[in-house]
Design an enzyme around this catalytic site. Structure first.
Site, PDB file in Angstrom:
ATOM      1  N   ALA A 162       0.802  -1.231   0.000  1.00 57.46           N
ATOM      2  CA  ALA A 162       0.000   0.000   0.000  1.00 57.46           C
ATOM      3  C   ALA A 162       0.832   1.277   0.000  1.00 57.46           C
ATOM      4  CB  ALA A 162      -0.952  -0.020   1.190  1.00 57.46           C
ATOM      5  N   ALA A 163       1.677   1.470   0.992  1.00 60.30           N
ATOM      6  CA  ALA A 163       2.413   2.738   1.096  1.00 60.30           C
ATOM      7  C   ALA A 163       3.408   2.887  -0.041  1.00 60.30           C
ATOM      8  CB  ALA A 163       3.117   2.822   2.446  1.00 60.30           C
ATOM      9  N   ARG A 185       2.487  10.100 -11.369  1.00 56.94           N
ATOM     10  CA  ARG A 185       1.493  11.039 -11.885  1.00 56.94           C
ATOM     11  C   ARG A 185       2.072  12.444 -12.031  1.00 56.94           C
ATOM     12  NH1 ARG A 185      -1.699   8.595  -7.693  1.00 56.94           N
ATOM     13  NH2 ARG A 185      -3.007   6.928  -8.553  1.00 56.94           N
ATOM     14  N   SER A 187       0.421  -4.429  -4.024  1.00 56.26           N
ATOM     15  CA  SER A 187      -0.785  -3.596  -3.857  1.00 56.26           C
ATOM     16  C   SER A 187      -2.034  -4.403  -3.521  1.00 56.26           C
ATOM     17  CB  SER A 187      -1.025  -2.779  -5.141  1.00 56.26           C
ATOM     18  OG  SER A 187       0.054  -1.927  -5.395  1.00 56.26           O
ATOM     19  N   CYS A 221      -5.867  -6.397   5.048  1.00 55.92           N
ATOM     20  CA  CYS A 221      -7.024  -6.412   5.948  1.00 55.92           C
ATOM     21  C   CYS A 221      -8.078  -7.417   5.496  1.00 55.92           C
ATOM     22  CB  CYS A 221      -7.650  -5.026   6.029  1.00 55.92           C
ATOM     23  SG  CYS A 221      -6.527  -3.744   6.627  1.00 55.92           S
ATOM     24  N   ASP A 268       3.197   0.501   7.642  1.00 57.77           N
ATOM     25  CA  ASP A 268       3.295  -0.192   8.927  1.00 57.77           C
ATOM     26  C   ASP A 268       4.676  -0.128   9.562  1.00 57.77           C
ATOM     27  OD1 ASP A 268       0.705  -0.841   8.372  1.00 57.77           O
ATOM     28  OD2 ASP A 268       1.037  -2.999   8.124  1.00 57.77           O
ATOM     29  N   TRP A 303     -32.509  11.024  19.163  1.00 61.16           N
ATOM     30  CA  TRP A 303     -31.203  11.361  19.730  1.00 61.16           C
ATOM     31  C   TRP A 303     -30.243  10.236  19.365  1.00 61.16           C
ATOM     32  CZ3 TRP A 303     -29.473  15.802  21.796  1.00 61.16           C
ATOM     33  CH2 TRP A 303     -30.425  16.729  22.233  1.00 61.16           C
ATOM     34  N   ARG A 352     -24.233  13.898  25.857  1.00 57.12           N
ATOM     35  CA  ARG A 352     -25.042  14.605  26.862  1.00 57.12           C
ATOM     36  C   ARG A 352     -24.727  14.083  28.264  1.00 57.12           C
ATOM     37  NH1 ARG A 352     -31.228  14.476  25.188  1.00 57.12           N
ATOM     38  NH2 ARG A 352     -31.387  15.980  26.888  1.00 57.12           N
TER      39      ARG A 352
END
Length: 467
Positions: A20-21, A31, A50, A54, A296, A447, A455
């Site tokens: 991912a990273a 790009r 890629s 998870c 990670d 609510w 609250r």
């Protein structure tokens, strides 16, 4: 030997880690700069790029039918975009002074040096493997990568027995226990904590415990594994604690993960208390102008406590990659930090948390009030209104929101996003009571449960702050 930096006509970006990273960084940089301006070389030691780590428990459990459904972009797709992605190639050494990395082809064994102008470290994390007798026996699996998931499935396919032991009851442990139940295994979870899901306070973790037992999972809490027992064939046969033995044909490690930073440490790069790389807001490794890190393998700033944390989540990794790619590609972006939001499920029980637990708040030296409320996901008279429990922490005197935990049925978990936004905005619980949230009977009581908790927290803060 690779071409030196001085003899190249264009910059070279080297990326270590193809998930991912790393690949988000490479793609974003591409790009912004074309192949005539920036050469990109990426190394990945596994078979896949890629992908969604998870999603592995849902693939193992059969909810996701095909492994390739978890792959967002294949190596061929990256190469078609002008990224030289070298699979099954492990980086074995970083030469920071020389601006180069040494790699080894895991198929041929060939080694080579590759020079860089800019370096991205996205080496990920590895499953914790405690130093126990038998921990490396066949049949004992950590689950962090697609290769790990495939290895586990291969073991399940060739193992005749149907008894599984999961060590640890964090997110991965709980999700893998359910996956193995779905595959027809008799599952025992051995957990050193008071309750499963240590990311929750124990009173909320108890609800997860009950749901797991409802699935047929045997929960063993407050238990420390002392060794993995093996049979005559050398394979795992049981997991032992001080008090008992639990028969096992397969063992899954769900203890958690640690940053994969051995390379970085050997190169003298700065690590934090959790052994993750330390970066600035631009995800640049501290003290190193041309090295970035994300995913990670890094530690990130907790915006609530003000401390560094290690959180291994794909959401963060992709954001890190986008930030790094923008900066490497000549733009500018920052990653300010996290509030610690996470969601999961056990069967139809949804589990969510953001911000601080009670022990986190105490560790940070904060004085706080806690409230817990029970509500429903929809108007009580509307069909399908399921119970939900919300726990909220607020700072004493100031009333600043510190954390929220939610356990409930359908419609419960994603309510935590309201709290995540409130935490990021440093809102008080009193400010939260005025939030204009969506309402209609199919979606919420008049609510919303988050507002009910806020609250009640206001009242607790006022009482706790009274002289």
């Amino acid at each position: 030997m690779s071409m030196s930096r001085a003899s190249r006509s264009k910059e070279r970006l080297v990326v270590v880690g193809g998930d991912a990273a790393g690949m988000s960084a490479a793609s974003q940089a591409r790009r912004l700069k074309g192949p005539d301006e920036l050469e990109i070389v990426a190394f990945e030691r596994g078979h896949f790029s890629s992908y969604s780590a998870c999603g592995i428990p849902y693939w193992v459990g059969g909810d996701v039918e095909d492994r390739d459904q978890l792959i967002a972009r294949s190596p061929e797709e990256h190469r078609a975009r002008g990224i030289d992605l070298r699979m099954r190639t492990e980086v074995t050494e970083l030469d920071v002074a020389g601006g180069r990395v040494r790699s080894r082809d895991l198929e041929s064994g060939a080694e080579a040096w590759t020079s860089y102008d800019k370096l991205v470290l996205a080496t990920g994390a590895h499953p914790m493997r405690p130093s126990l007798p038998g921990i490396d026996a066949p049949g004992v699996h950590g689950v962090q990568t697609l290769d790990d998931g495939q290895a586990l499935l291969d073991t399940l396919a060739r193992t005749a027995g149907r008894r599984a032991v999961v060590i640890g009851a964090g997110y991965i442990g709980v999700e893998m226990a359910e996956a193995l139940i779905n595959r027809g295994y008799e599952v025992t979870v051995v957990n050193r904590g008071q309750e499963p899901m240590s990311t929750l306070d124990p009173d909320m973790g108890r609800l997860v415990h009950e749901a797991m037992e409802g699935l047929g999972i045997t929960m063993v809490n407050d238990a420390e594994v002392t060794k993995i027992l093996t049979g005559e064939d050398g394979r795992v046969r049981a997991v032992a604690t001080e008090d008992a033995e639990y028969p096992a044909d397969v063992v899954v490690l769900g203890i958690g993960v640690r940053p994969e930073t051995a390379l970085a440490e050997a190169a003298g790069l700065p690590l934090g208390d959790h052994r993750g790389l330390l970066t600035d807001l631009a995800m640049r490794v501290r003290g190193h102008e041309n090295i970035w890190a994300g995913g990670d393998c890094v530690e990130v700033l907790d915006l609530v406590s003000g401390r560094e944390r290690h959180i291994a989540l794909g959401t963060h990794a992709n954001k890190h990659g986008q930030v790094i790619g923008a900066n490497v590609g000549g733009g500018y972006a920052t990653f300010p930090g996290v509030v610690g939001t996470a969601v999961s499920k056990v069967c139809d029980l949804e589990i969510a948390r953001t911000g601080l637990r009670e022990k986190d708040a105490r560790r940070a030296g904060l004085r706080f009030e806690t409230v817990t409320i029970e509500s429903t996901s929809r108007a009580g008279y509307y069909p399908g209104a399921d119970p939900m429990k919300v726990k909220m922490l607020a700072e004493r005197r100031t009333g600043r929101l510190l954390g929220v935990q939610i356990v409930g049925r359908e419609g419960a978990a994603k309510r935590v996003d309201i709290a995540a936004v409130a935490l990021t905005a440093c809102m008080t619980v009193e400010q939260m009571t005025a939030l204009d949230l969506g309402y209609a009977p199919p979606f919420s009581p008049v609510w919303d449960p988050i507002l009910v908790a806020a609250r009640k927290a206001v009242i607790a803060v006022r009482a706790g702050s009274a002289p």
